[in-house]
Enzyme design. Structure first.
Site, mmCIF file in Angstrom:
data_model
loop_
_atom_site.group_PDB
_atom_site.id
_atom_site.type_symbol
_atom_site.label_atom_id
_atom_site.label_comp_id
_atom_site.label_asym_id
_atom_site.label_seq_id
_atom_site.Cartn_x
_atom_site.Cartn_y
_atom_site.Cartn_z
ATOM 1 C CG ASP A 10 -1.966 1.074 1.147
ATOM 2 O OD1 ASP A 10 -2.719 1.141 0.174
ATOM 3 O OD2 ASP A 10 -1.961 1.908 2.083
ATOM 4 C CG HIS A 55 -5.917 -2.558 -0.037
ATOM 5 N ND1 HIS A 55 -5.051 -1.950 -0.918
ATOM 6 C CD2 HIS A 55 -5.571 -2.135 1.202
ATOM 7 C CE1 HIS A 55 -4.226 -1.174 -0.237
ATOM 8 N NE2 HIS A 55 -4.516 -1.260 1.051
HETATM 9 O O1 LIG Z 1 -4.882 5.019 -0.065
HETATM 10 C C1 LIG Z 1 -4.329 3.952 0.084
HETATM 11 N N1 LIG Z 1 -4.764 2.999 0.956
HETATM 12 C C2 LIG Z 1 -5.939 3.219 1.774
HETATM 13 C C3 LIG Z 1 -7.133 2.533 1.176
HETATM 14 C C4 LIG Z 1 -6.967 1.032 1.427
HETATM 15 C C5 LIG Z 1 -8.131 0.284 0.889
HETATM 16 C C6 LIG Z 1 -8.246 0.046 -0.495
HETATM 17 C C7 LIG Z 1 -9.312 -0.671 -0.989
HETATM 18 C C8 LIG Z 1 -10.282 -1.168 -0.123
HETATM 19 C C9 LIG Z 1 -10.184 -0.953 1.242
HETATM 20 C C10 LIG Z 1 -9.118 -0.220 1.751
HETATM 21 N N2 LIG Z 1 -3.210 3.622 -0.627
HETATM 22 C C11 LIG Z 1 -2.531 4.551 -1.508
HETATM 23 C C12 LIG Z 1 -1.090 4.086 -1.628
HETATM 24 C C13 LIG Z 1 -0.285 5.038 -2.490
HETATM 25 C C14 LIG Z 1 -0.925 5.167 -3.841
HETATM 26 O O2 LIG Z 1 -0.287 6.181 -4.559
HETATM 27 C C15 LIG Z 1 0.913 5.734 -5.184
HETATM 28 C C16 LIG Z 1 1.405 6.904 -5.943
HETATM 29 C C17 LIG Z 1 2.408 7.670 -5.403
HETATM 30 F F1 LIG Z 1 2.841 7.357 -4.202
HETATM 31 C C18 LIG Z 1 2.928 8.748 -6.106
HETATM 32 C C19 LIG Z 1 2.408 9.031 -7.367
HETATM 33 C C20 LIG Z 1 1.380 8.285 -7.914
HETATM 34 C C21 LIG Z 1 0.872 7.205 -7.181
HETATM 35 F F2 LIG Z 1 -0.131 6.455 -7.645
HETATM 36 C C22 LIG Z 1 -2.387 5.556 -3.758
HETATM 37 C C23 LIG Z 1 -3.165 4.582 -2.874
#
Ligand SMILES: O=C(NCCCc1ccccc1)N[C@H]1CC[C@H](OCc2c(F)cccc2F)CC1
Length: 334
Positions: free
Chosen positions: A116, A311
């Protein structure tokens, strides 16, 4: 058995703290039987703690690895500075590099793994500290290439792009930390984020909406967390003063900082030279496997696997994730 998942307060690991670049980091330390073959550092995501790696730690120790699993900045027994700068991917990378060097010295190497947001960190760390990383893997998170232009997430989503990141507009705002304070709300929040549903089967979190706060109190327990595990998460987060989620949510407020720090990297093509592994989760609604479709050109030695899980693949598909990591270490890293 020896490789069963860790339980809260498990004595198979030691619980230590270290002063890292002015912050107190708390971490679990698992020492293998006999001489460690290598040191592996595992980086959790949101809303998690080092305990999120409980299915992997005993298994990796059984491979002969020393396992170092921090509570990341803002979480658990680690400090939670109020300002945003310490949560940039580069600052977090510099923190982890200093923690790693406590175990392997100035010229040693580690194997680095992330899930994540921890996956976002592990794809940047080797760009800032290439000599330190012997091998790097991410579960769920694809490699986000450094960009030469900044586009605010709100504008991108308004174009109908990355709508699976829409919840991040809520997380970077004031609402979530204002609504989720105190043990009972934290309990409901973890139940929500770990897939809990109401009695008529409704989720209270959707990536295209965010948290539906009015549904939180009618959620049934999540099948992904036992009562003891849930209470361990609640206690760990409740150790920080309200708003307990301020530190963890600061990770969502670093986009502009990350872009500025990425600028020098965006000037030339970025290629990671060390053995790399991506394990995607087929039912991850925030990070679907197709997000990794353009990754290969940034890697010299990339292995891609997928697991049939949400996830929360580390626990939901623990044995399969472990098999992929173990096979990759044996074939590509060693
Ligand atoms: O928000 C997150 N997790 C909480 C939600 C967990 C969950 C998901 C589905 C169901 C239940 C719970 N994770 C983030 C991790 C970083 C990701 O960004 C990566 C990134 C960079 F770091 C820089 C540039 C572009 C780029 F994409 C974006 C999601």
């Amino acid at each position: 058995s020896a490789t069963d998942k860790l339980t809260p307060g498990d004595t198979r690991v030691k619980y230590e703290t270290a002063q890292i670049r002015g912050k107190t980091y708390s971490y679990m330390l698992g020492e293998p039987e006999g001489q460690a073959k290598d040191t592996i550092v595992l980086v959790h995501g949101f809303p998690d703690i080092g305990f999120g790696w409980r299915c992997q730690i005993p298994y990796l120790m059984s491979l002969g690895l020393r396992v170092v699993v921090p509570d990341m900045l803002g979480y658990g027994g680690t400090d939670a500075p109020a300002e945003i700068e310490p949560y940039s991917l580069k600052s977090l990378s510099d923190d982890l590099a200093e923690l790693a060097r406590k175990f392997v010295g100035e010229d040693g190497q580690i194997i680095l793994g992330g899930h994540d947001w921890g996956g976002a960190v592990v794809w940047r760390l080797p760009l800032w500290h290439p000599k330190l990383i012997k091998g790097v893997f991410s579960v769920c998170t694809p490699f986000p290439p450094p960009r030469s232009e900044y586009h605010d997430l709100k504008d991108v989503i308004a174009l109908g792009i990355l709508t699976n990141f829409k919840y991040q507009l809520q997380f970077r705002g004031p609402e979530t930390e204002a609504n989720i304070q105190g043990e009972e709300k934290l309990r409901q929040f973890f139940t929500c984020m770990f897939g809990g549903r109401t009695s008529d089967g409704e989720p209270a979190f959707d990536v295209s909406k965010g948290v539906l706060f009015d549904k939180l109190e009618s959620l049934k327990p999540s099948p992904l967390l036992s009562k003891e595990e849930l209470e361990y998460y609640v206690k760990k987060y409740a150790a920080h003063p309200a708003p307990e989620l301020h530190g963890p949510l600061n990770w969502y407020r670093t986009a502009k900082l990350n872009f500025e720090e990425d600028r020098p990297l965006a000037e030339t093509p970025t290629v990671l030279e060390m053995p790399s592994l991506l394990v995607t989760a087929e039912k991850d609604t925030a990070l679907p496997p197709e997000m990794s479709r353009n990754m290969d050109k940034h890697f010299k030695d990339l292995t891609k696997k997928s697991v049939n899980a949400s996830h929360w693949a580390l626990t939901q598909a623990g044995p399969q994730v472990n098999e992929y990591i173990g096979e990759w270490i044996r074939s590509s890293v060693w």
